[in-house]
Design a protein around this motif. Structure first.
Motif, PDB file in Angstrom:
ATOM      1  N   UNK A  51       0.869  -1.251  -0.234  1.00  0.00           N
ATOM      2  CA  UNK A  51      -0.084  -0.426  -0.007  1.00  0.00           C
ATOM      3  C   UNK A  51       0.648   1.494   0.390  1.00  0.00           C
ATOM      4  N   UNK A  52       2.292   0.866   0.269  1.00  0.00           N
ATOM      5  CA  UNK A  52       3.048   2.396   0.893  1.00  0.00           C
ATOM      6  C   UNK A  52       3.236   2.690  -1.031  1.00  0.00           C
ATOM      7  N   UNK A  53       3.699   1.659  -2.056  1.00  0.00           N
ATOM      8  CA  UNK A  53       3.938   1.813  -3.200  1.00  0.00           C
ATOM      9  C   UNK A  53       2.574   2.380  -3.840  1.00  0.00           C
ATOM     10  N   UNK A  54       1.653   1.509  -3.448  1.00  0.00           N
ATOM     11  CA  UNK A  54       0.402   2.180  -4.097  1.00  0.00           C
ATOM     12  C   UNK A  54      -0.290   3.455  -3.820  1.00  0.00           C
ATOM     13  N   UNK A  55       0.363   4.172  -2.381  1.00  0.00           N
ATOM     14  CA  UNK A  55       0.226   5.977  -2.679  1.00  0.00           C
ATOM     15  C   UNK A  55       0.850   6.341  -3.133  1.00  0.00           C
ATOM     16  N   UNK A  56       1.959   6.145  -3.525  1.00  0.00           N
ATOM     17  CA  UNK A  56       3.251   7.073  -4.295  1.00  0.00           C
ATOM     18  C   UNK A  56       2.805   6.742  -6.170  1.00  0.00           C
ATOM     19  N   UNK A  57       2.434   5.382  -6.324  1.00  0.00           N
ATOM     20  CA  UNK A  57       2.120   5.706  -7.714  1.00  0.00           C
ATOM     21  C   UNK A  57       0.840   6.162  -7.874  1.00  0.00           C
ATOM     22  N   UNK A  58      -0.732   5.998  -7.592  1.00  0.00           N
ATOM     23  CA  UNK A  58      -1.630   7.895  -6.734  1.00  0.00           C
ATOM     24  C   UNK A  58      -1.880   8.345  -6.504  1.00  0.00           C
ATOM     25  N   UNK A  59      -0.244   8.873  -5.624  1.00  0.00           N
ATOM     26  CA  UNK A  59      -0.936  10.488  -5.097  1.00  0.00           C
ATOM     27  C   UNK A  59      -1.957  10.322  -4.322  1.00  0.00           C
ATOM     28  N   UNK A  60      -1.914   8.906  -3.025  1.00  0.00           N
ATOM     29  CA  UNK A  60      -2.249   9.493  -2.321  1.00  0.00           C
ATOM     30  C   UNK A  60      -2.563  10.688  -1.463  1.00  0.00           C
ATOM     31  N   UNK A  61      -3.883  11.191  -1.327  1.00  0.00           N
ATOM     32  CA  UNK A  61      -3.510  12.708  -1.335  1.00  0.00           C
ATOM     33  C   UNK A  61      -4.448  13.263   0.797  1.00  0.00           C
ATOM     34  N   UNK A  62      -3.489  12.092   1.180  1.00  0.00           N
ATOM     35  CA  UNK A  62      -5.085  11.668   2.988  1.00  0.00           C
ATOM     36  C   UNK A  62      -3.485  12.246   3.583  1.00  0.00           C
ATOM     37  N   UNK A  63      -2.949  13.429   3.979  1.00  0.00           N
ATOM     38  CA  UNK A  63      -2.376  13.632   5.132  1.00  0.00           C
ATOM     39  C   UNK A  63      -1.930  12.962   6.303  1.00  0.00           C
ATOM     40  N   UNK A  64      -0.387  13.249   6.093  1.00  0.00           N
ATOM     41  CA  UNK A  64       0.207  13.096   7.136  1.00  0.00           C
ATOM     42  C   UNK A  64      -0.179  12.964   8.619  1.00  0.00           C
ATOM     43  N   UNK A  65      -0.888  14.038   9.006  1.00  0.00           N
ATOM     44  CA  UNK A  65      -0.415  14.605  10.248  1.00  0.00           C
ATOM     45  C   UNK A  65      -2.374  13.509  10.428  1.00  0.00           C
ATOM     46  N   UNK A  66      -3.312  13.943  10.088  1.00  0.00           N
ATOM     47  CA  UNK A  66      -4.230  12.998   9.713  1.00  0.00           C
ATOM     48  C   UNK A  66      -4.003  11.776  10.418  1.00  0.00           C
ATOM     49  N   UNK A  67      -3.496  10.679   9.025  1.00  0.00           N
ATOM     50  CA  UNK A  67      -3.115   9.572   9.143  1.00  0.00           C
ATOM     51  C   UNK A  67      -2.577   9.358  10.925  1.00  0.00           C
ATOM     52  N   UNK A  68      -1.621  10.439  11.414  1.00  0.00           N
ATOM     53  CA  UNK A  68      -1.092  10.254  12.572  1.00  0.00           C
ATOM     54  C   UNK A  68      -2.001  10.216  13.997  1.00  0.00           C
ATOM     55  N   UNK A  69      -3.072  11.747  13.845  1.00  0.00           N
ATOM     56  CA  UNK A  69      -4.769  11.980  14.497  1.00  0.00           C
ATOM     57  C   UNK A  69      -5.483  10.786  15.074  1.00  0.00           C
ATOM     58  N   UNK A  70      -5.329  10.157  13.376  1.00  0.00           N
ATOM     59  CA  UNK A  70      -6.101   8.773  13.554  1.00  0.00           C
ATOM     60  C   UNK A  70      -5.595   7.733  13.988  1.00  0.00           C
ATOM     61  N   UNK A  71      -3.895   7.522  13.856  1.00  0.00           N
ATOM     62  CA  UNK A  71      -3.213   6.097  15.147  1.00  0.00           C
ATOM     63  C   UNK A  71      -3.769   7.030  16.433  1.00  0.00           C
ATOM     64  N   UNK A  72      -3.575   7.675  16.800  1.00  0.00           N
ATOM     65  CA  UNK A  72      -3.690   8.752  18.531  1.00  0.00           C
ATOM     66  C   UNK A  72      -5.603   8.507  18.470  1.00  0.00           C
TER      67      UNK A  72
END
Length: 228
Positions: free
Chosen positions: A155-176
């Motif tokens: 999925x990391x490869x996929x996110x780079x290929x298809x330009x995931x716009x999900x923000x890193x800070x948003x991901x971190x907040x969701x992890x929290x």
């Protein structure tokens, strides 16, 4: 970094490099090059690549060699769906959650925020993906952790290929938020948040607007699309 002494170590280093975004989709992995870099025989390098092929990380092309997979958009969606099923399933199956699990996840989130704040793209990519592996490892299921590590690499490869716009800070907040639910002992809420989180990353993927393989050359030559 000290060179690994076994072909199994090569597997792990390659997957970690994918998680960190240092190796991208379509990268060629030559047997002799790997053998030289890791100070092992070409046979050991080939064994590592064969295992990675079985795990869906690389593929071999006759007379061309080994390459990191280049997933289609449909394969991208399937990988995210598989992650949702695994991560929701293991959270719903947990019988007891010790405080050490939450402590480990909170420490991981601190490292995520530090990587984001310092704009360390490699560490950020690795840590955001590794949170999910860290969670499953902390819950004590190493088999699923290994499976999830491979799916996360894809999925990391996929996110780079298809330009995931999900923000890193948003991901971190969701992890929290997931970790907070685990700390409260609310496993159902944690599972629901996990499914939502993975869905948010998947929703950020953008399919290429133009499937014409000649687009770049056509634009360079200033030609109009051919009409049938």
């Amino acid at each position: 970094m000290q060179a690994p002494e076994t072909s199994g170590s090569i597997d792990r280093v390659i997957v970690d490099a994918i998680l960190a975004g240092r190796i991208t989709a379509g990268t060629r992995l030559g047997e002799q090059s790997l053998a030289t870099l890791f100070s092992v025989s070409r046979t050991m390098a080939r064994e590592a690549l064969i295992r990675l092929e079985a795990r869906g990380i690389v593929q071999v092309s006759p007379r061309r060699g080994w390459f990191v997979i280049n997933p289609s958009f449909e394969e991208a969606q399937e990988a995210f769906q598989a992650r949702q099923a695994i991560e929701m399933g293991i959270l719903m199956a947990v019988q007891r959650l010790g405080p050490e699990v939450v402590d480990k996840l909170r420490a991981h989130i601190i490292r995520e925020r530090a990587a984001i704040a310092s704009d360390d793209l490699e560490a950020r990519s690795f840590l955001l993906g590794d949170f999910h592996v860290c969670l499953v490892e902390a819950l004590g299921n190493r088999v699923l952790a290994d499976i999830l590590r491979d799916l996360t690499a894809r999925t990391v490869l996929i996110s780079a290929l298809y330009q995931s716009v999900h923000d890193a800070t948003a991901s971190c907040n969701e992890h929290e938020a997931i970790t907070d639910a685990l700390a409260d002992g609310d496993l159902k809420r944690a599972a629901d948040l996990m499914v939502s989180h993975i869905g948010n990353v998947e929703a950020g993927l953008t399919r290429a607007k133009d499937d014409d393989p000649l687009t770049n050359l056509r634009q360079a030559l200033k030609l109009s699309p051919r009409r049938e």
